[in-house]
Motif scaffolding. Structure first.
Motif, PDB file in Angstrom:
ATOM      1  N   SER A  68       0.822  -1.211   0.000  1.00  0.00           N
ATOM      2  CA  SER A  68       0.000   0.000   0.000  1.00  0.00           C
ATOM      3  C   SER A  68       0.855   1.259   0.000  1.00  0.00           C
ATOM      4  O   SER A  68       0.435   2.306  -0.517  1.00  0.00           O
ATOM      5  CB  SER A  68      -0.932   0.000   1.211  1.00  0.00           C
ATOM      6  N   ILE A  97      -0.251   7.732  -3.488  1.00  0.00           N
ATOM      7  CA  ILE A  97      -1.710   7.851  -3.552  1.00  0.00           C
ATOM      8  C   ILE A  97      -2.142   8.017  -5.007  1.00  0.00           C
ATOM      9  O   ILE A  97      -1.330   8.239  -5.892  1.00  0.00           O
ATOM     10  CB  ILE A  97      -2.231   9.037  -2.713  1.00  0.00           C
ATOM     11  N   GLN A 102      -6.861  11.975  -3.959  1.00  0.00           N
ATOM     12  CA  GLN A 102      -7.097  10.947  -2.944  1.00  0.00           C
ATOM     13  C   GLN A 102      -6.572  11.385  -1.588  1.00  0.00           C
ATOM     14  O   GLN A 102      -7.175  11.081  -0.556  1.00  0.00           O
ATOM     15  CB  GLN A 102      -6.439   9.621  -3.342  1.00  0.00           C
ATOM     16  N   ASP A 105      -9.192  13.361   0.295  1.00  0.00           N
ATOM     17  CA  ASP A 105     -10.222  12.491   0.867  1.00  0.00           C
ATOM     18  C   ASP A 105      -9.710  11.770   2.113  1.00  0.00           C
ATOM     19  O   ASP A 105     -10.402  11.708   3.137  1.00  0.00           O
ATOM     20  CB  ASP A 105     -10.665  11.469  -0.181  1.00  0.00           C
ATOM     21  N   LEU A 106      -8.499  11.233   2.047  1.00  0.00           N
ATOM     22  CA  LEU A 106      -7.962  10.477   3.177  1.00  0.00           C
ATOM     23  C   LEU A 106      -7.762  11.363   4.402  1.00  0.00           C
ATOM     24  O   LEU A 106      -8.064  10.956   5.533  1.00  0.00           O
ATOM     25  CB  LEU A 106      -6.633   9.825   2.793  1.00  0.00           C
ATOM     26  N   LYS A 109     -11.130  12.148   5.889  1.00  0.00           N
ATOM     27  CA  LYS A 109     -11.670  10.934   6.511  1.00  0.00           C
ATOM     28  C   LYS A 109     -11.037  10.686   7.869  1.00  0.00           C
ATOM     29  O   LYS A 109     -11.701  10.249   8.823  1.00  0.00           O
ATOM     30  CB  LYS A 109     -11.435   9.731   5.586  1.00  0.00           C
ATOM     31  N   MET A 110      -9.764  10.981   7.990  1.00  0.00           N
ATOM     32  CA  MET A 110      -9.051  10.695   9.230  1.00  0.00           C
ATOM     33  C   MET A 110      -9.309  11.741  10.310  1.00  0.00           C
ATOM     34  O   MET A 110      -9.374  11.411  11.493  1.00  0.00           O
ATOM     35  CB  MET A 110      -7.545  10.606   8.971  1.00  0.00           C
ATOM     36  N   LEU A 257      -2.852   7.206   7.686  1.00  0.00           N
ATOM     37  CA  LEU A 257      -3.426   7.532   6.381  1.00  0.00           C
ATOM     38  C   LEU A 257      -3.263   6.368   5.413  1.00  0.00           C
ATOM     39  O   LEU A 257      -4.159   6.073   4.608  1.00  0.00           O
ATOM     40  CB  LEU A 257      -2.749   8.783   5.813  1.00  0.00           C
ATOM     41  N   CYS A 258      -2.121   5.698   5.496  1.00  0.00           N
ATOM     42  CA  CYS A 258      -1.887   4.575   4.597  1.00  0.00           C
ATOM     43  C   CYS A 258      -2.836   3.412   4.890  1.00  0.00           C
ATOM     44  O   CYS A 258      -3.250   2.690   3.986  1.00  0.00           O
ATOM     45  CB  CYS A 258      -0.428   4.132   4.686  1.00  0.00           C
ATOM     46  N   LEU A 260      -5.898   3.854   5.836  1.00  0.00           N
ATOM     47  CA  LEU A 260      -7.139   4.259   5.183  1.00  0.00           C
ATOM     48  C   LEU A 260      -7.057   4.039   3.680  1.00  0.00           C
ATOM     49  O   LEU A 260      -8.046   3.665   3.040  1.00  0.00           O
ATOM     50  CB  LEU A 260      -7.440   5.724   5.489  1.00  0.00           C
ATOM     51  N   LYS A 261      -5.898   4.274   3.106  1.00  0.00           N
ATOM     52  CA  LYS A 261      -5.724   4.002   1.680  1.00  0.00           C
ATOM     53  C   LYS A 261      -5.894   2.513   1.390  1.00  0.00           C
ATOM     54  O   LYS A 261      -6.545   2.129   0.412  1.00  0.00           O
ATOM     55  CB  LYS A 261      -4.352   4.470   1.200  1.00  0.00           C
ATOM     56  N   ALA A 264      -9.368   1.708   1.138  1.00  0.00           N
ATOM     57  CA  ALA A 264     -10.055   2.309   0.001  1.00  0.00           C
ATOM     58  C   ALA A 264      -9.755   1.604  -1.320  1.00  0.00           C
ATOM     59  O   ALA A 264     -10.650   1.340  -2.116  1.00  0.00           O
ATOM     60  CB  ALA A 264      -9.675   3.788  -0.116  1.00  0.00           C
TER      61      ALA A 264
END
Length: 395
Positions: A68, A97, A102, A105-106, A109-110, A257-258, A260-261, A264
């Motif tokens: 990721s 990303i 993106q 968004d991340l 989201k966090m 964050l990673c 969350l990626k 996604a």
């Protein structure tokens, strides 16, 4: 059937400008709308050769899953580029990303719970608002001038709103205005973030497309407490279709964050990461960026000259030192969207992005964003002349 959507979907609505931009995409329209790179700057032949080499030498790896975080050799090259700009960066600070979008968004989201505050420039990047809105923030806006965000106004905002989670800024060749934040204000921005305990999201996809003046260090380079999250992108310096960007953040933040990626999309395209890495291995990307700058410098100069020659003198405009955009301000009684819908598309065959959608709180209708990047120089002159003819009738 009654579909039971989550409440956040109330914030996900079609943009009021989508229909106008769709009309503007017609082949007979001179469109200054999309922030598209010039197709003539894409290194198609070089990338074609790189693709063949990658498939020959590393095909089985390039078509397989990757981590990721992204392809290690590519991340190593980007870490060095970040260090060269003054950003303290190690491998566990940086991950890949799907374009800087993106990253927007991340981060939202966090950090964002419903009702939390995001501070933005006024106006701000429409794509950021689209990314942030599903998380149901409130927006507080800070006015801009020729040096970027007004720091005194920012401090007043931070004093009076306790739920600010982060400040979002496009400091280099701002989208939509083209303005660049001054060195002094970058330093003060970090000082204010430290003082009021908030994060900064530095969105910097245009940073390397400077064709005039001296480069200013990134905001992240002044970060002493890990408060700045930096977003970079290959979209403007290589090509947008590869959907490659990167995040630089404090180790704990980057790790979260990673995660969350991973939830996604698992990872970026392994093949595209190999292509970017091998392009940078085989060719001098800074030389390539230099050629892009020359193309945009000529187009920007053409547009500014046309604005000065053909538009009414009462139309205000920005004169950027890089990036893809300039920002027009008409008289307060002119609605840019209405003008485009009723006159420009049909009579002048010209399109731009009406400015109202770039204002998060209170729309201002008498602005528009125009991009010089994706039009030939002769079309830039023709389009601005046609716009000027209609505007003179209005004025």
């Amino acid at each position: 059937m009654n579909f039971k959507y989550a409440s956040r979907m109330e914030k996900v609505k079609p943009s009021a400008i989508r229909e106008l931009l769709a009309l503007g995409a017609q082949p007979d329209i001179i469109s200054f709308g999309g922030g598209y790179p010039a197709p003539e700057v894409f290194p198609i032949d070089k990338l074609n050769g790189v693709f063949l080499d990658v498939m020959k030498d590393n095909g089985s790896k390039a078509l397989q899953y990757a981590t990721s975080e992204g392809l290690l050799p590519l991340r190593e090259k980007l870490v060095q580029r970040m260090v060269n700009t003054g950003i303290s960066c190690e491998l566990d600070h940086l991950f890949m990303i799907q374009g800087a979008q993106q990253g927007l968004d991340l981060v939202a989201k966090m950090f964002i719970d419903k009702g939390d505050v995001i501070v933005t420039e006024n106006p701000t990047f429409l794509g950021a608002l689209i990314a942030f809105n599903p998380y149901e923030p409130e927006y507080k806006t800070v006015p801009m001038d020729e040096e970027g965000m007004d720091m005194d106004a920012l401090e007043e905002t931070l004093k009076t709103h306790s739920k600010v989670k982060f400040i979002y800024t496009v400091p280099d060749f701002h989208n939509p205005t083209g303005v660049t934040m001054s060195l002094e204000r970058r330093k003060r921005l970090v000082e204010l973030a430290n003082k009021y305990d908030v994060m900064i999201l530095e969105d910097s996809p245009y940073r390397e497309i400077r064709f005039e003046g001296q480069a200013i260090p990134p905001i992240k380079s002044f970060d002493t407490e890990g408060r700045v999250i930096y977003l970079g992108s290959f979209s403007k310096i290589l090509c947008p279709g590869m959907r490659l960007g990167w995040v630089v953040a404090e180790k704990e933040i980057a790790s979260k964050l990673c995660l969350l990626k991973m939830a996604a999309d698992t990872q970026n395209s392994t093949l595209n990461m190999y292509l970017a890495d091998q392009f940078m291995e085989k060719y001098d990307i800074d030389e390539h960026i230099g050629s892009i700058r020359e193309v945009y410098k000529e187009k920007k100069e053409t547009m500014i000259q046309a604005i000065q020659e053909y538009l009414p003198s009462t139309v205000a405009y920005t004169n950027p030192e890089g990036g893809l955009f300039t920002w027009l301000t008409f008289s307060s009684n002119i609605d840019a969207a209405k003008l485009m819908r009723e006159r420009l598309l049909s009579e002048a065959k010209v399109a731009y992005v009406p400015g109202a959608a770039f204002f998060p709180v209170k729309e201002e209708v008498n602005h528009c964003r125009i991009s010089y990047s994706n039009m030939p120089k002769e079309k830039i002159v023709e389009g601005i002349a046609s716009l000027g003819k209609i505007l003179k009738e209005y004025y």
